[in-house]
Design an enzyme around this catalytic site. Structure first.
Site, mmCIF file in Angstrom:
data_model
loop_
_atom_site.group_PDB
_atom_site.id
_atom_site.type_symbol
_atom_site.label_atom_id
_atom_site.label_comp_id
_atom_site.label_asym_id
_atom_site.label_seq_id
_atom_site.Cartn_x
_atom_site.Cartn_y
_atom_site.Cartn_z
ATOM 1 N N ASP A 297 -10.245 3.482 -3.165
ATOM 2 C CA ASP A 297 -10.962 2.277 -2.722
ATOM 3 C C ASP A 297 -12.381 2.181 -3.287
ATOM 4 O OD1 ASP A 297 -8.685 1.902 -1.356
ATOM 5 O OD2 ASP A 297 -9.575 1.939 0.642
ATOM 6 N N ASP B 224 0.827 -1.215 0.000
ATOM 7 C CA ASP B 224 0.000 0.000 0.000
ATOM 8 C C ASP B 224 0.865 1.271 0.000
ATOM 9 O OD1 ASP B 224 -2.442 1.307 0.027
ATOM 10 O OD2 ASP B 224 -3.211 0.249 1.777
ATOM 11 N N GLU C 215 -1.115 1.632 -5.245
ATOM 12 C CA GLU C 215 -0.709 3.036 -5.188
ATOM 13 C C GLU C 215 -1.869 3.936 -5.631
ATOM 14 O OE1 GLU C 215 0.881 6.660 -7.068
ATOM 15 O OE2 GLU C 215 -0.164 4.988 -8.001
ATOM 16 N N TRP C 216 -3.009 3.286 -5.953
ATOM 17 C CA TRP C 216 -4.283 3.947 -6.301
ATOM 18 C C TRP C 216 -4.248 4.698 -7.632
ATOM 19 C CZ3 TRP C 216 -2.640 6.570 -1.336
ATOM 20 C CH2 TRP C 216 -2.687 5.665 -0.268
ATOM 21 N N GLY C 217 -3.185 4.525 -8.402
ATOM 22 C CA GLY C 217 -3.160 5.139 -9.733
ATOM 23 C C GLY C 217 -2.709 6.582 -9.739
HETATM 24 C C1 GLA Z 1 -6.003 1.393 1.566
HETATM 25 C C2 GLA Z 1 -6.145 0.393 0.436
HETATM 26 C C3 GLA Z 1 -7.272 -0.590 0.795
HETATM 27 C C4 GLA Z 1 -6.947 -1.291 2.101
HETATM 28 C C5 GLA Z 1 -6.736 -0.268 3.203
HETATM 29 C C6 GLA Z 1 -6.219 -0.909 4.476
HETATM 30 O O1 GLA Z 1 -7.109 2.220 1.673
HETATM 31 O O2 GLA Z 1 -6.413 1.019 -0.768
HETATM 32 O O3 GLA Z 1 -7.447 -1.540 -0.244
HETATM 33 O O4 GLA Z 1 -5.812 -2.083 1.947
HETATM 34 O O5 GLA Z 1 -5.795 0.724 2.816
HETATM 35 O O6 GLA Z 1 -5.996 0.019 5.502
#
Ligand code: GLA
Length: 400
Positions: free
Chosen positions: A202, A147, A180-182
């Protein structure tokens, strides 16, 4: 002699410097992840019961492999810096848990973070990358989700590269899942670092919309589907765009769950179930284990799908498959049912990126409905169907 020296240098440098473990994700990884349903409420009995359930409910047989514990498994680092699981929640230790999961013919996944702390505030891997990689390898970890919280001042390419090299050095083949969410466009730089990368923030238990959480938002299925333009060219074996863990079985309607699952299959996304596998409805189980739909996701060509047709609130997504087959997904985004009418003979579906064209006037295809699990005619007949709100029709076309 010069050639020999160059070769020697190459071999030495390959073993000194890291590389990615290739061939671990030739099709999108399939498994289960604890986060969407359980958050920080994880312990070893949940994980063992989930592994049991995956074997008993047909998911293992359908191709699911990884049991991934997300955030919050952590205890403290000891005086030498080694990380330990939380002693109350994982009293038998991670090696024993990995052994249990492996004894079921499944694989074990774990979670860490490139920053100083994980998103839920547990110890991150920053500064401990090689030590953590070694620990994971000793435990028998097969998959690492990594993450990006609490990384102020870090460079994502460098941070993910460090962990990749650490995993390689530890010597155990581990799928490296970049989360890394892009934000820094990992599809542009991560193909030699990880096996998949998240393309969004998310997911929420929501088909269409977003949910606010103060400083950040979580996203509906359609928002994630639409979030990135033009990144399908980066997807392929061992390098997948990850649309996030699934919310199937977590509270959407059956139609929405079916659409969500179908679309993740069309996009060649990793398929990580995110529900309680121990208690799920028959409908959820049928969705998650539909082998013909899963075959579209796992197709060996590894081509990510694309939108090929739009008509008011309904549209069609296409995914070329091996052997000249084609998967299609008719999606109704609207709040009302719609009447679909599609005259194949007037249409040509073109995947310009791959240079593949489906010209129905020249070639007749058999049409199979993958949710009804039956053949429904051919492309020489006009296709007509009523499609409920937020539902899909998913098809496989095969040359006659
Ligand atoms: C981030 C990630 C999620 C999850 C949470 C855990 O938000 O994007 O998928 O792993 O952390 O805290």
């Amino acid at each position: 002699m010069k050639k020999f020296l160059i070769l020697l240098w190459l071999v030495v440098s390959m073993s000194v410097y890291g590389q990615k473990f290739n061939g671990l994700a030739t099709s999108p990884p399939m498994g289960w992840n604890s986060w969407n349903r359980f958050g920080c409420d994880v312990d070893e009995s949940l994980i063992m019961e989930t592994a049991d359930a995956m074997v008993e409910n047909g998911m293992k047989d359908a191709g699911y492999q990884y049991i991934v514990i997300d955030d919050c498994w952590h205890g403290m680092r000891d005086s030498l810096g080694f990380i330990h699981p939380h002693p109350d929640h994982f009293p038998s230790g991670m090696k024993a848990l990995a052994d249990y999961i492996h004894s079921k013919g499944l694989k074990f996944g774990i979670y860490s973070d490139a920053g100083w702390r994980t998103c839920a505030g547990r110890p991150g891997s920053r500064g401990y990358e090689y030590q953590d990689a070694l620990t994971y390898a000793e435990w028998g970890v097969d998959y690492l989700k990594y993450d990006w919280c609490n990384t102020e001042g870090l460079n994502p390419v460098g941070a993910y590269l460090t962990m990749r090299d650490a995993l390689y050095k530890a010597g155990r083949p581990i799928v490296f899942s970049i989360c890394e969410w892009g934000t820094a466009s990992p599809w542009e730089w991560a193909k030699d670092i990880g096996h998949c990368w998240r393309i969004s923030g998310d997911i929420a238990v929501l088909f269409d919309g977003k949910k606010g959480h103060g400083s950040w938002d979580s996203w509906g299925v359609l928002q994630i589907l639409d979030m990135r333009n033009d990144i399908r060219k980066y997807a392929g074996p061992d390098r997948w765009n990850d649309f996030d863990m699934m919310e199937v079985g977590n509270g959407m309607t059956v139609e929405e769950d079916r659409a969500h699952f179908s679309l993740w299959c069309m996009m060649a996304s990793p398929l990580m179930a995110g529900n309680d596998l121990r208690h799920m409805s028959e409908e959820t189980q049928e969705i998650l284990t539909n082998k013909e739909v899963i075959a579209v996701n796992q197709d060996k060509l590894g081509i990510q799908g694309f939108k090929c047709h739009q008509e008011n609130v309904w549209e069609i997504w296409a995914k070329p498959l091996k052997g000249g087959d084609l998967a299609l997904c008719f999606l109704n985004r609207g709040k009302e049912s719609v009447k679909i009418e599609y005259n194949w003979l007037k249409e040509v579906i073109k995947d310009d990126l791959k240079g593949i064209h489906y010209r129905f006037i020249d070639q007749e295809y058999n049409v199979r409905d993958l949710w009804a699990k039956k053949d429904i005619g051919s492309t020489n007949q006009v296709f007509k169907r009523k499609l409920k709100s937020h539902d899909v029709i998913m098809m496989r076309l095969t040359k006659k």
